[in-house]
Design a protein around this motif. Structure first.
Motif, short mmCIF file in Angstrom:
data_model
loop_
_atom_site.label_atom_id
_atom_site.label_comp_id
_atom_site.label_asym_id
_atom_site.label_seq_id
_atom_site.Cartn_x
_atom_site.Cartn_y
_atom_site.Cartn_z
N ALA A 117 107.84 22.76 -16.71
CA ALA A 117 107.83 22.08 -15.42
C ALA A 117 108.55 22.93 -14.38
CB ALA A 117 108.50 20.70 -15.54
N VAL A 118 108.44 22.49 -13.13
CA VAL A 118 109.14 23.12 -12.02
C VAL A 118 110.01 22.07 -11.34
CG1 VAL A 118 108.89 24.41 -9.87
CG2 VAL A 118 107.17 24.65 -11.67
N LEU A 119 111.25 22.42 -11.08
CA LEU A 119 112.18 21.55 -10.36
C LEU A 119 112.53 22.22 -9.04
CD1 LEU A 119 112.34 20.62 -13.34
CD2 LEU A 119 114.79 20.24 -13.03
N LEU A 120 112.36 21.51 -7.94
CA LEU A 120 112.59 22.09 -6.62
C LEU A 120 113.73 21.37 -5.92
CD1 LEU A 120 108.89 22.58 -5.40
CD2 LEU A 120 110.39 24.21 -6.58
N ASP A 121 114.76 22.12 -5.60
CA ASP A 121 115.95 21.59 -4.94
C ASP A 121 115.95 22.03 -3.47
OD1 ASP A 121 118.53 20.58 -4.37
OD2 ASP A 121 119.46 22.47 -5.00
N LYS A 122 115.50 21.15 -2.60
CA LYS A 122 115.52 21.37 -1.15
C LYS A 122 114.70 22.60 -0.71
CE LYS A 122 120.00 19.13 -0.31
NZ LYS A 122 120.28 18.73 -1.71
N VAL A 123 113.58 22.85 -1.37
CA VAL A 123 112.64 23.87 -0.88
C VAL A 123 111.93 23.28 0.34
CG1 VAL A 123 110.55 25.18 -1.39
CG2 VAL A 123 112.35 24.94 -3.12
N GLN A 124 112.12 23.89 1.51
CA GLN A 124 111.73 23.23 2.76
C GLN A 124 110.52 23.84 3.44
OE1 GLN A 124 115.39 23.12 5.06
NE2 GLN A 124 116.11 21.32 3.96
N ASP A 125 110.17 25.06 3.14
CA ASP A 125 109.04 25.69 3.82
C ASP A 125 107.73 25.24 3.18
OD1 ASP A 125 108.10 27.98 5.72
OD2 ASP A 125 107.05 28.32 3.82
N PRO A 126 106.79 24.68 3.96
CA PRO A 126 105.52 24.21 3.38
C PRO A 126 104.73 25.31 2.70
CG PRO A 126 105.83 23.31 5.60
CD PRO A 126 106.90 24.33 5.40
N GLY A 127 104.75 26.51 3.27
CA GLY A 127 104.03 27.62 2.66
C GLY A 127 104.60 27.98 1.31
N ASN A 128 105.92 28.01 1.21
CA ASN A 128 106.57 28.29 -0.08
C ASN A 128 106.23 27.21 -1.11
OD1 ASN A 128 107.87 30.67 0.67
ND2 ASN A 128 109.72 29.62 1.32
N PHE A 129 106.33 25.97 -0.69
CA PHE A 129 106.06 24.86 -1.62
C PHE A 129 104.63 24.95 -2.14
CE2 PHE A 129 107.28 20.44 -2.87
CZ PHE A 129 106.06 20.05 -3.42
N GLY A 130 103.67 25.11 -1.24
CA GLY A 130 102.27 25.17 -1.66
C GLY A 130 102.01 26.35 -2.57
N SER A 131 102.62 27.50 -2.27
CA SER A 131 102.43 28.68 -3.11
C SER A 131 103.02 28.47 -4.50
CB SER A 131 103.08 29.90 -2.45
OG SER A 131 102.43 30.24 -1.25
N ILE A 132 104.17 27.80 -4.58
CA ILE A 132 104.78 27.51 -5.88
C ILE A 132 103.87 26.62 -6.71
CG2 ILE A 132 106.70 26.31 -7.02
CD1 ILE A 132 108.47 27.28 -4.65
N VAL A 208 109.81 25.50 -20.96
CA VAL A 208 111.05 25.55 -20.19
C VAL A 208 110.81 24.88 -18.84
CG1 VAL A 208 111.78 27.71 -21.27
CG2 VAL A 208 110.57 27.77 -19.07
N ALA A 209 111.90 24.46 -18.21
CA ALA A 209 111.84 23.93 -16.85
C ALA A 209 112.47 24.96 -15.92
CB ALA A 209 112.58 22.60 -16.77
N TRP A 210 111.76 25.33 -14.89
CA TRP A 210 112.24 26.31 -13.91
C TRP A 210 112.85 25.57 -12.73
CZ3 TRP A 210 112.36 31.24 -15.31
CH2 TRP A 210 111.46 31.70 -16.29
N LEU A 211 114.07 25.95 -12.36
CA LEU A 211 114.78 25.31 -11.26
C LEU A 211 114.93 26.30 -10.10
CD1 LEU A 211 116.54 23.04 -10.02
CD2 LEU A 211 118.46 23.89 -11.41
N PHE A 212 114.32 25.96 -8.96
CA PHE A 212 114.39 26.82 -7.77
C PHE A 212 115.03 26.03 -6.62
CE2 PHE A 212 110.59 28.13 -10.15
CZ PHE A 212 110.92 29.45 -10.41
N GLY A 213 115.72 26.78 -5.74
CA GLY A 213 116.47 26.12 -4.69
C GLY A 213 116.05 26.48 -3.29
N HIS A 214 116.82 25.97 -2.36
CA HIS A 214 116.64 26.14 -0.92
C HIS A 214 116.47 27.62 -0.56
CE1 HIS A 214 118.08 26.52 3.28
NE2 HIS A 214 117.54 25.33 3.44
N GLU A 215 115.61 27.88 0.42
CA GLU A 215 115.29 29.27 0.79
C GLU A 215 116.53 30.09 1.15
OE1 GLU A 215 111.45 27.02 1.41
OE2 GLU A 215 113.59 26.61 1.67
N GLY A 216 117.51 29.47 1.78
CA GLY A 216 118.69 30.22 2.21
C GLY A 216 119.89 30.04 1.30
N GLN A 217 120.06 28.84 0.76
CA GLN A 217 121.26 28.50 0.01
C GLN A 217 121.08 28.56 -1.50
OE1 GLN A 217 122.11 24.63 1.54
NE2 GLN A 217 122.26 25.33 3.66
N GLY A 218 119.85 28.62 -1.95
CA GLY A 218 119.60 28.64 -3.39
C GLY A 218 119.79 27.29 -4.03
#
Length: 262
Positions: A117-132, A208-218
């Motif tokens: 799975a993918v876990l997204l913590d405050k990923v805010q850019d629509p382009g990034n989200f869609g690409s993920i 595995v579960a992948w955890l990705f964070g905010h574009e600037g803060q991680g």
């Protein structure tokens, strides 16, 4: 197939669609969104079926691809708009003028994290989200969990970046990521540019579960602390870190490489 023409901006249905086109709050409240363009509409027909509503411009009626889509929509409500009214709904420039109005799925969050799975913590850019989401679907990952502060999964910009991947994957929003990680039956890997371990050093043949964070803060510190592993993607150039969408693709396809290697 019966086509209905709407020519007034004051039409109640048109006003509803205009809100869906311009307001994330309206999309969340209505549980509906807009799919913009031939590719997304074809993907929806292929994986989901006929939409509640299909909207085309007068000019698009002459397009051969649009004619085929209209035929495949079957009993959907099919609406024709003057070009000017249609373009006020669409965010695509120089595209083929077709939109689907569709219901956003309501997913029941699983009790445990048990498959890749993918876990997204405050990923805010629509382009990034869609690409993920697109990369995850291509890598065979079936679930995406979005913590509070992550951009709305079903916004038109995210959908366009996802290129139809939304229809191949379960997306859960407003998830308590901390509680989810604590319920994980599989390793949770957080990406961090400060980690010493490389993703290539990990056993990714398992789920595995992948955890990705905010574009600037991680990734938030409290979530990093809960992860099973923190790993980095090594690079040679004088760049501090990769874009989160690029990082996710590298991670997913290292997992694919390990799972498909002999």
């Amino acid at each position: 197939m019966t086509l209905k023409t709407i020519s007034s901006r004051d039409n109640p249905l048109y006003k509803e669609w205009k809100l869906l086109a311009t307001s994330s709050q309206a999309r969340r409240k209505a549980g509906r969104t807009l799919l913009d363009g031939v590719h997304l509409c074809e993907a929806y027909l292929q994986h989901i079926g006929s939409p509640p509503v299909c909207i085309v411009s007068e000019t698009a009626l002459l397009n051969s691809e649009v004619k085929v889509i209209l035929q495949e929509c079957g009993d959907s409500q099919s609406i024709v708009l003057p070009d000017a009214l249609f373009h006020a709904l669409s965010q695509v420039e120089h595209g083929v003028d077709i939109l689907f109005v569709v219901d956003t799925p309501e997913q029941v969050e699983p009790q445990r994290l048990a498959q890749s799975a993918v876990l997204l913590d405050k990923v805010q850019d629509p382009g990034n989200f869609g690409s993920i989401v697109r990369s995850a679907a291509a890598a065979g990952i079936k679930q995406v969990f979005c913590g509070p502060g992550t951009t709305f999964a079903w916004s038109p910009k995210v959908l366009r970046a996802g290129m139809g991947a939304h229809f191949l994957i379960e997306i859960f929003e407003n998830v308590d990521l901390e509680a989810l990680i604590k319920r994980a039956d599989i390793p949770v890997i957080a990406t961090s540019s400060y980690a010493e371990k490389r993703i290539y050093d990990l056993d990714l043949k398992q789920s595995v579960a992948w955890l990705f964070g905010h574009e600037g803060q991680g990734v938030a510190e409290h979530l990093l602390a809960l992860s099973t592993h923190q790993a980095t993607i090594p690079h040679l150039g004088a760049i501090e870190s990769l874009n989160v969408a690029a990082s996710s693709a590298v991670c997913f396809f290292e997992q694919v490489r390990q799972q498909t290697s002999n």
